[in-house]
Structure formats: structure tokens, C-alpha cells
Scaffold this motif. Structure first.
Motif, PDB file in Angstrom:
ATOM      1  N   PHE A 200       0.852  -1.186   0.000  1.00  8.76           N
ATOM      2  CA  PHE A 200       0.000   0.000   0.000  1.00  8.76           C
ATOM      3  C   PHE A 200       0.888   1.237   0.000  1.00  8.76           C
ATOM      4  CE2 PHE A 200       0.421  -1.729   4.289  1.00  8.76           C
ATOM      5  CZ  PHE A 200       0.879  -0.653   5.042  1.00  8.76           C
ATOM      6  N   PRO A 201       0.425   2.329  -0.648  1.00 10.75           N
ATOM      7  CA  PRO A 201       1.242   3.544  -0.735  1.00 10.75           C
ATOM      8  C   PRO A 201       1.287   4.282   0.592  1.00 10.75           C
ATOM      9  CG  PRO A 201      -0.910   3.922  -1.711  1.00 10.75           C
ATOM     10  CD  PRO A 201      -0.856   2.462  -1.358  1.00 10.75           C
ATOM     11  N   GLN A 202       2.401   4.969   0.833  1.00  9.35           N
ATOM     12  CA  GLN A 202       2.555   5.791   2.030  1.00  9.35           C
ATOM     13  C   GLN A 202       3.105   7.149   1.611  1.00  9.35           C
ATOM     14  OE1 GLN A 202       2.396   4.258   5.973  1.00  9.35           O
ATOM     15  NE2 GLN A 202       0.749   4.388   4.497  1.00  9.35           N
ATOM     16  N   LYS A 203       2.445   8.205   2.089  1.00  9.24           N
ATOM     17  CA  LYS A 203       2.869   9.565   1.789  1.00  9.24           C
ATOM     18  C   LYS A 203       2.992  10.351   3.091  1.00  9.24           C
ATOM     19  CE  LYS A 203       0.882   9.677  -2.856  1.00  9.24           C
ATOM     20  NZ  LYS A 203      -0.001  10.399  -3.813  1.00  9.24           N
ATOM     21  N   ALA A 204       3.567  11.546   2.991  1.00  5.71           N
ATOM     22  CA  ALA A 204       3.763  12.380   4.168  1.00  5.71           C
ATOM     23  C   ALA A 204       2.444  12.588   4.904  1.00  5.71           C
ATOM     24  CB  ALA A 204       4.349  13.725   3.764  1.00  5.71           C
ATOM     25  N   GLY A 205       2.471  12.388   6.218  1.00  2.21           N
ATOM     26  CA  GLY A 205       1.275  12.536   7.040  1.00  2.21           C
ATOM     27  C   GLY A 205       0.524  11.250   7.283  1.00  2.21           C
ATOM     28  N   ASP A 206       0.835  10.180   6.513  1.00  6.08           N
ATOM     29  CA  ASP A 206       0.179   8.892   6.705  1.00  6.08           C
ATOM     30  C   ASP A 206       0.777   8.155   7.903  1.00  6.08           C
ATOM     31  OD1 ASP A 206      -1.114   9.563   4.387  1.00  6.08           O
ATOM     32  OD2 ASP A 206      -0.188   8.017   3.150  1.00  6.08           O
ATOM     33  N   LEU A 207       0.043   7.185   8.434  1.00  4.30           N
ATOM     34  CA  LEU A 207       0.509   6.327   9.509  1.00  4.30           C
ATOM     35  C   LEU A 207       0.192   4.889   9.165  1.00  4.30           C
ATOM     36  CD1 LEU A 207      -1.287   8.878  10.962  1.00  4.30           C
ATOM     37  CD2 LEU A 207      -0.158   7.948  12.965  1.00  4.30           C
ATOM     38  N   CYS A 208       0.972   3.959   9.724  1.00  2.00           N
ATOM     39  CA  CYS A 208       0.622   2.547   9.605  1.00  2.00           C
ATOM     40  C   CYS A 208       1.057   1.791  10.853  1.00  2.00           C
ATOM     41  CB  CYS A 208       1.202   1.917   8.343  1.00  2.00           C
ATOM     42  SG  CYS A 208       2.963   1.536   8.404  1.00  2.00           S
ATOM     43  N   TYR A 209       0.463   0.622  11.027  1.00  3.77           N
ATOM     44  CA  TYR A 209       0.746  -0.252  12.169  1.00  3.77           C
ATOM     45  C   TYR A 209       1.038  -1.647  11.636  1.00  3.77           C
ATOM     46  CZ  TYR A 209      -0.305  -3.590  15.892  1.00  3.77           C
ATOM     47  OH  TYR A 209      -0.245  -4.641  16.776  1.00  3.77           O
ATOM     48  N   VAL A 210       2.059  -2.304  12.210  1.00  6.23           N
ATOM     49  CA  VAL A 210       2.427  -3.668  11.830  1.00  6.23           C
ATOM     50  C   VAL A 210       2.511  -4.526  13.090  1.00  6.23           C
ATOM     51  CG1 VAL A 210       4.120  -5.140  10.684  1.00  6.23           C
ATOM     52  CG2 VAL A 210       3.769  -2.796   9.869  1.00  6.23           C
ATOM     53  N   LYS A 211       1.733  -5.589  13.117  1.00  6.84           N
ATOM     54  CA  LYS A 211       1.727  -6.504  14.259  1.00  6.84           C
ATOM     55  C   LYS A 211       3.095  -7.171  14.417  1.00  6.84           C
ATOM     56  CE  LYS A 211      -0.670 -10.717  15.811  1.00  6.84           C
ATOM     57  NZ  LYS A 211      -1.705 -11.721  15.431  1.00  6.84           N
ATOM     58  N   ALA A 212       3.465  -7.470  15.656  1.00  5.84           N
ATOM     59  CA  ALA A 212       4.734  -8.157  15.917  1.00  5.84           C
ATOM     60  C   ALA A 212       4.781  -9.480  15.161  1.00  5.84           C
ATOM     61  CB  ALA A 212       4.899  -8.407  17.416  1.00  5.84           C
ATOM     62  N   GLY A 213       5.927  -9.739  14.513  1.00  3.38           N
ATOM     63  CA  GLY A 213       6.137 -11.000  13.824  1.00  3.38           C
ATOM     64  C   GLY A 213       5.877 -10.998  12.343  1.00  3.38           C
ATOM     65  N   LEU A 214       5.204  -9.962  11.815  1.00  3.03           N
ATOM     66  CA  LEU A 214       4.901  -9.943  10.393  1.00  3.03           C
ATOM     67  C   LEU A 214       6.088  -9.398   9.593  1.00  3.03           C
ATOM     68  CD1 LEU A 214       1.216  -8.646  10.070  1.00  3.03           C
ATOM     69  CD2 LEU A 214       2.063 -10.979   9.875  1.00  3.03           C
ATOM     70  N   PRO A 215       6.473 -10.070   8.501  1.00  6.83           N
ATOM     71  CA  PRO A 215       7.525  -9.519   7.646  1.00  6.83           C
ATOM     72  C   PRO A 215       7.034  -8.225   7.000  1.00  6.83           C
ATOM     73  CG  PRO A 215       6.479 -11.399   6.590  1.00  6.83           C
ATOM     74  CD  PRO A 215       5.940 -11.348   7.990  1.00  6.83           C
ATOM     75  N   HIS A 216       7.908  -7.246   6.911  1.00  2.40           N
ATOM     76  CA  HIS A 216       7.509  -5.969   6.347  1.00  2.40           C
ATOM     77  C   HIS A 216       8.725  -5.250   5.778  1.00  2.40           C
ATOM     78  CE1 HIS A 216       8.551  -5.267  10.599  1.00  2.40           C
ATOM     79  NE2 HIS A 216       9.014  -4.092  10.197  1.00  2.40           N
ATOM     80  N   GLY A 217       8.475  -4.334   4.875  1.00  4.16           N
ATOM     81  CA  GLY A 217       9.565  -3.594   4.267  1.00  4.16           C
ATOM     82  C   GLY A 217       9.053  -2.440   3.437  1.00  4.16           C
ATOM     83  N   SER A 218       9.956  -1.822   2.696  1.00  8.26           N
ATOM     84  CA  SER A 218       9.609  -0.635   1.936  1.00  8.26           C
ATOM     85  C   SER A 218      10.270  -0.669   0.571  1.00  8.26           C
ATOM     86  CB  SER A 218      10.047   0.630   2.684  1.00  8.26           C
ATOM     87  OG  SER A 218      11.415   0.543   3.048  1.00  8.26           O
ATOM     88  N   ILE A 219       9.580  -0.102  -0.409  1.00  6.66           N
ATOM     89  CA  ILE A 219      10.070   0.012  -1.769  1.00  6.66           C
ATOM     90  C   ILE A 219       9.968   1.483  -2.160  1.00  6.66           C
ATOM     91  CG2 ILE A 219       9.760  -0.701  -4.170  1.00  6.66           C
ATOM     92  CD1 ILE A 219       8.201  -3.155  -3.031  1.00  6.66           C
TER      93      ILE A 219
END
Length: 255
Positions: A200-219
Motif C-alpha cells: 500500500f502507498p505511504q505519503k507524508a502525514g500517513d501512519l501505519c501499524y504492523v503486528k509483531a512478527g509480520l515480515p515488512h519492508g519498503s520500496i
């Protein structure tokens, strides 16, 4: 809740005397409340003191100052403020200020650890004063910059820092089972967040939450930019500084 994200334009603010604060990403963790706040130029925020609530402010844009009984801290760049559990403070805006606040309700176990060791509060830090480190860099290392605000054991169960990446770079983690993570985007942010295979896209001012244990990253795509602050919390109720639960991934895949 495995993960959640909120767009800046979907955050509704209602102002009273130039100050607005509203809860976002409600219910992700039972002991944490997350807020987006805005101070109009010339307004002052004067929160109530709650002895069992540790409030952490990420001041993502604007200029002003925070005044405590000890000193006055100037806000002129991305800044971080950890309020005292028993002392009031004020935040005054010269220009419009936007902040994200995390209220962590401390358990009896947290209070025990707090009494044993913690950084002196209130604590104010500018991003430029924070230490630089490198971890889980994806692709071009020289296109990234990571800074730590507070590390493990310094602020009970909180870990906080900032990440920067340019086009063609980014970060990836196979999942840290000990901590849940919130990201707060700022600056000229425009990148793709990936959590457990979902993008999902992320721009200035956005927030997100990731539960412990989930693989995650950024492109970070061509012409994109990554700037976010991460607020991480150890989720194990007790002994989280001694016991690190294993994630759902094979040992050879863990970072």
C-alpha cells in the motif's frame, strides 16, 4: 489486527482555541493510544498529567517550542519529546505544528522497570542530534540513513528511530516477533509499504501499524522518497527485555 494504515486526508480534526487532536489506528494494542494533533500558529497545547501514562510526541513539521520547568526546547526540525509522568509542559506554535502522539499506559511491571532505570524525563531530542546506525538495508546502502532516538532498556518497552531512503533503496525485515511497529511518514515521503506480502502507498502525514512478527519492508520507486519515524513496543507483558520470542520464520531467514 495484523496491520492497518491511515491516510493523512482521512484524519478528521476539530479545533478548539487553535488546537486539534484526534485518535487514529484505534485498538491496535490494548495499552496504547495513538493521536494526530495540529497546533495553529500562535496556539498553545497544555496537556493534563497522567501518572501512569508515558506520552511520546513526534513533531513532524512546524516551528515553535516546548517549555518545561527545567528548560525551553526550540522546535525547528523533526523532533521528539517524552513527557514526564508527573510534570506538566506546554507546546507553543510559531507556525502550524503537526505531531503524532503515543500514550502508553504503564502496567505494574512497566512501573517496576521504570523505577529501576530510564532516561531522565522530560526528554527532548532533535533528529540531527540522534545517533546513526545501519540495519536491514535493502539494495543501495548509500541511499539510506537511519537514526536512533531511544533504544532498548532506555525507555521501558519503547524503541524509536527514523528511517530515510532514496529511490531504488529501502528496508526489509522478516518480522521481529518481540515488537509491534508504528510508522509515521513526514517530509516529502512517497513510497510503497509492504506487510506480509500486501502493498500500500505511504505519503507524508500517513501512519501505519504492523503486528509483531509480520515480515515488512519498503520500496522506494523512481522519483520517490522515504522518511518515516518508527515507534516500536515490546509486546510481551513481562520479561520482554530478557526473553525474545521466536518468530514464525526459519532461523536462517531471521535478521
Amino acid at each position: 489486527m495484523d496491520y492497518a494504515y491511515v491516510k493523512k486526508e482521512d484524519i478528521e480534526l476539530s479545533f478548539v482555541n487553535g488546537v486539534a487532536e484526534t485518535e487514529v489506528i484505534s485498538g491496535a494494542l490494548p495499552n496504547v493510544k495513538t493521536y494526530r494533533g495540529v497546533l495553529k500558529a500562535g496556539s498553545t497545547l497544555a496537556p493534563e498529567v497522567h501518572p501512569r501514562v508515558l506520552s511520546s510526541y513526534i513533531i513532524q513539521d512546524g516551528r515553535g517550542f516546548i517549555a518545561t520547568s527545567q528548560q525551553v526546547n526550540e522546535i525547528k526540525e523533526l523532533s521528539f519529546f517524552f513527557a514526564s509522568l508527573d510534570e506538566a509542559f506546554t507546546m507553543t506554535a510559531f507556525t502550524d505544528i503537526t505531531y503524532t502522539k503515543f500514550d502508553l499506559t504503564l502496567s505494574d511491571y512497566d512501573m517496576k522497570l521504570y523505577d529501576q532505570t530510564h532516561l531522565a524525563l522530560p526528554l527532548f531530542r532533535k533528529e540531527s542530534d540522534c545517533l546513526v546506525y545501519t540495519q536491514n538495508v535493502k539494495k543501495t546502502e548509500n541511499g539510506t540513513l537511519q537514526r536512533t532516538v531511544v533504544a532498548g532498556k532506555q525507555m521501558i518497552r519503547i524503541v524509536m528511530g527514523s528511517n530515510h531512503a532514496e529511490a531504488g533503496s529501502g528496508f526489509f525485515e522478516y518480522g521481529h516477533a518481540a515488537v509491534a511497529q508504528y510508522n509515521i511518514c513526514h517530509g516529502n515521503c512517497n513510497f510503497i509499504m509492504e506487510v506480509d506480502g500486501h502493498q500500500f502507498p505511504q505519503k507524508a502525514g500517513d501512519l501505519c501499524y504492523v503486528k509483531a512478527g509480520l515480515p515488512h519492508g519498503s520500496i522506494v520507486p523512481e522519483g520517490g522518497h522515504l522518511d518515516y519515524v518508527y515507534y516500536e513496543l515490546y509486546v510481551q507483558a513481562e520479561d520482554f527485555l530478557k526473553v525474545y520470542p521466536e518468530g514464525p520464520f526459519p532461523p536462517e531467514e531471521k535478521n
